[in-house]
Design a protein around this motif. Structure first.
Motif, PDB file in Angstrom:
ATOM      1  N   LEU A  90       3.258  10.099 -10.062  1.00 10.47           N
ATOM      2  CA  LEU A  90       2.892   9.804 -11.445  1.00 10.47           C
ATOM      3  C   LEU A  90       3.156  10.969 -12.390  1.00 10.47           C
ATOM      4  O   LEU A  90       3.491  10.764 -13.547  1.00 10.47           O
ATOM      5  CB  LEU A  90       1.411   9.405 -11.527  1.00 10.47           C
ATOM      6  N   ASP A  91       3.013  12.197 -11.899  1.00 12.68           N
ATOM      7  CA  ASP A  91       3.185  13.363 -12.755  1.00 12.68           C
ATOM      8  C   ASP A  91       4.612  13.909 -12.762  1.00 12.68           C
ATOM      9  O   ASP A  91       4.901  14.902 -13.397  1.00 12.68           O
ATOM     10  CB  ASP A  91       2.223  14.469 -12.336  1.00 12.68           C
ATOM     11  N   LYS A  92       5.517  13.218 -12.087  1.00 12.07           N
ATOM     12  CA  LYS A  92       6.901  13.688 -12.005  1.00 12.07           C
ATOM     13  C   LYS A  92       7.801  12.781 -12.849  1.00 12.07           C
ATOM     14  O   LYS A  92       7.595  11.577 -12.917  1.00 12.07           O
ATOM     15  CB  LYS A  92       7.358  13.675 -10.553  1.00 12.07           C
ATOM     16  N   PRO A  93       8.806  13.378 -13.482  1.00 11.92           N
ATOM     17  CA  PRO A  93       9.741  12.530 -14.233  1.00 11.92           C
ATOM     18  C   PRO A  93      10.543  11.665 -13.263  1.00 11.92           C
ATOM     19  O   PRO A  93      10.810  12.052 -12.134  1.00 11.92           O
ATOM     20  CB  PRO A  93      10.646  13.547 -14.936  1.00 11.92           C
ATOM     21  N   PHE A  94      10.892  10.484 -13.716  1.00 14.55           N
ATOM     22  CA  PHE A  94      11.652   9.579 -12.868  1.00 14.55           C
ATOM     23  C   PHE A  94      12.607   8.758 -13.712  1.00 14.55           C
ATOM     24  O   PHE A  94      12.442   8.615 -14.908  1.00 14.55           O
ATOM     25  CB  PHE A  94      10.719   8.662 -12.061  1.00 14.55           C
ATOM     26  N   ILE A  95      13.596   8.232 -13.041  1.00 11.39           N
ATOM     27  CA  ILE A  95      14.536   7.325 -13.691  1.00 11.39           C
ATOM     28  C   ILE A  95      13.842   5.974 -13.774  1.00 11.39           C
ATOM     29  O   ILE A  95      13.357   5.446 -12.774  1.00 11.39           O
ATOM     30  CB  ILE A  95      15.837   7.218 -12.872  1.00 11.39           C
ATOM     31  N   SER A  96      13.775   5.402 -14.970  1.00 16.00           N
ATOM     32  CA  SER A  96      13.036   4.155 -15.118  1.00 16.00           C
ATOM     33  C   SER A  96      13.870   2.926 -14.765  1.00 16.00           C
ATOM     34  O   SER A  96      13.328   1.871 -14.484  1.00 16.00           O
ATOM     35  CB  SER A  96      12.515   4.018 -16.550  1.00 16.00           C
ATOM     36  N   GLU A  97      15.187   3.076 -14.776  1.00 13.62           N
ATOM     37  CA  GLU A  97      16.039   1.928 -14.488  1.00 13.62           C
ATOM     38  C   GLU A  97      17.295   2.396 -13.785  1.00 13.62           C
ATOM     39  O   GLU A  97      17.890   3.416 -14.146  1.00 13.62           O
ATOM     40  CB  GLU A  97      16.403   1.233 -15.800  1.00 13.62           C
TER      41      GLU A  97
ATOM     42  N   HIS B  77       0.834  -1.210   0.000  1.00 10.21           N
ATOM     43  CA  HIS B  77       0.000   0.000   0.000  1.00 10.21           C
ATOM     44  C   HIS B  77       0.866   1.257   0.000  1.00 10.21           C
ATOM     45  O   HIS B  77       0.579   2.224  -0.705  1.00 10.21           O
ATOM     46  CB  HIS B  77      -0.930  -0.006   1.215  1.00 10.21           C
ATOM     47  N   GLN B  78       1.952   1.232   0.775  1.00 10.19           N
ATOM     48  CA  GLN B  78       2.866   2.377   0.803  1.00 10.19           C
ATOM     49  C   GLN B  78       3.517   2.582  -0.565  1.00 10.19           C
ATOM     50  O   GLN B  78       3.663   3.709  -1.030  1.00 10.19           O
ATOM     51  CB  GLN B  78       3.942   2.188   1.884  1.00 10.19           C
ATOM     52  N   ARG B  79       3.889   1.497  -1.233  1.00 10.22           N
ATOM     53  CA  ARG B  79       4.468   1.611  -2.570  1.00 10.22           C
ATOM     54  C   ARG B  79       3.444   2.179  -3.556  1.00 10.22           C
ATOM     55  O   ARG B  79       3.777   3.006  -4.402  1.00 10.22           O
ATOM     56  CB  ARG B  79       4.998   0.257  -3.043  1.00 10.22           C
ATOM     57  N   LEU B  80       2.197   1.752  -3.438  1.00 12.82           N
ATOM     58  CA  LEU B  80       1.131   2.274  -4.292  1.00 12.82           C
ATOM     59  C   LEU B  80       0.940   3.768  -4.060  1.00 12.82           C
ATOM     60  O   LEU B  80       0.836   4.542  -5.021  1.00 12.82           O
ATOM     61  CB  LEU B  80      -0.178   1.518  -4.022  1.00 12.82           C
ATOM     62  N   ARG B  81       0.895   4.183  -2.804  1.00  8.09           N
ATOM     63  CA  ARG B  81       0.741   5.610  -2.494  1.00  8.09           C
ATOM     64  C   ARG B  81       1.902   6.423  -3.057  1.00  8.09           C
ATOM     65  O   ARG B  81       1.711   7.483  -3.639  1.00  8.09           O
ATOM     66  CB  ARG B  81       0.646   5.808  -0.984  1.00  8.09           C
TER      67      ARG B  81
ATOM     68  N   PRO C  91       9.031   3.388  -6.582  1.00  5.93           N
ATOM     69  CA  PRO C  91       8.424   2.110  -6.987  1.00  5.93           C
ATOM     70  C   PRO C  91       8.385   1.879  -8.491  1.00  5.93           C
ATOM     71  O   PRO C  91       8.260   0.755  -8.942  1.00  5.93           O
ATOM     72  CB  PRO C  91       7.018   2.204  -6.398  1.00  5.93           C
ATOM     73  N   ASN C  92       8.503   2.931  -9.277  1.00  8.63           N
ATOM     74  CA  ASN C  92       8.450   2.788 -10.736  1.00  8.63           C
ATOM     75  C   ASN C  92       9.830   2.604 -11.360  1.00  8.63           C
ATOM     76  O   ASN C  92       9.956   2.535 -12.581  1.00  8.63           O
ATOM     77  CB  ASN C  92       7.767   3.998 -11.366  1.00  8.63           C
ATOM     78  N   THR C  93      10.857   2.556 -10.550  1.00  3.02           N
ATOM     79  CA  THR C  93      12.213   2.402 -11.043  1.00  3.02           C
ATOM     80  C   THR C  93      12.645   0.948 -10.923  1.00  3.02           C
ATOM     81  O   THR C  93      12.602   0.363  -9.836  1.00  3.02           O
ATOM     82  CB  THR C  93      13.180   3.300 -10.258  1.00  3.02           C
ATOM     83  N   ALA C  94      13.048   0.377 -12.043  1.00  2.00           N
ATOM     84  CA  ALA C  94      13.557  -0.992 -12.037  1.00  2.00           C
ATOM     85  C   ALA C  94      14.981  -0.971 -11.485  1.00  2.00           C
ATOM     86  O   ALA C  94      15.807  -0.177 -11.913  1.00  2.00           O
ATOM     87  CB  ALA C  94      13.537  -1.570 -13.442  1.00  2.00           C
ATOM     88  N   LEU C  95      15.227  -1.827 -10.526  1.00  2.00           N
ATOM     89  CA  LEU C  95      16.532  -1.853  -9.860  1.00  2.00           C
ATOM     90  C   LEU C  95      17.246  -3.152 -10.200  1.00  2.00           C
ATOM     91  O   LEU C  95      16.699  -4.234 -10.060  1.00  2.00           O
ATOM     92  CB  LEU C  95      16.336  -1.725  -8.350  1.00  2.00           C
TER      93      LEU C  95
END
Length: 124
Positions: free
Chosen positions: A86-93, A76-80, A119-123
């Protein structure tokens, strides 16, 4: 149906060892935390804490539910976190290279926090 508030109250009570301490941790009234746990017990049709002593003790049913509740709250914390970013740029990997002289155990808490914060970054 179980609510996040009920599960947070349950886990906090199990972790802190009392309804009062759980209430302080969650910044809620003790009666609210107790009611959340009671409602969870009703929803589960099981007694989760033995209240016969000074401090509540997990019952067998409570012990069975605890690890599942902890996992669900972490998810749930990862979902939040994901929803908030969602609207911010992020590093995908992100790839981390380690020298064999660096013990991975010392980095595991950092890696766990990275997974929660991004949570959206593949590690790798």
């Amino acid at each position: 149906m179980y609510s996040i508030d009920q599960l947070e109250a349950f886990v906090a009570t199990a972790k802190t060892g009392s309804f009062s301490a759980a209430a302080r941790t969650l910044n809620k009234a003790q009666s609210v935390v107790s009611q959340h746990v009671i409602n969870l017990e009703i929803d589960c049709n099981a007694i989760l804490f033995d209240r016969s002593g000074r401090y509540p003790q997990l019952t067998l049913a409570g012990k069975k539910l605890l690890s599942h509740a902890q996992v669900l709250l972490a998810q749930h914390q990862r979902l939040r976190s994901c929803a908030q970013h969602l609207d911010k740029p992020f590093i995908s990997e992100l790839t981390i290279g380690l020298d064999e002289g660096i013990p991975f155990q010392k980095l595991s808490s950092i890696v766990n926090q990275l997974e929660i914060d991004f949570p959206n970054t593949a590690l790798e």
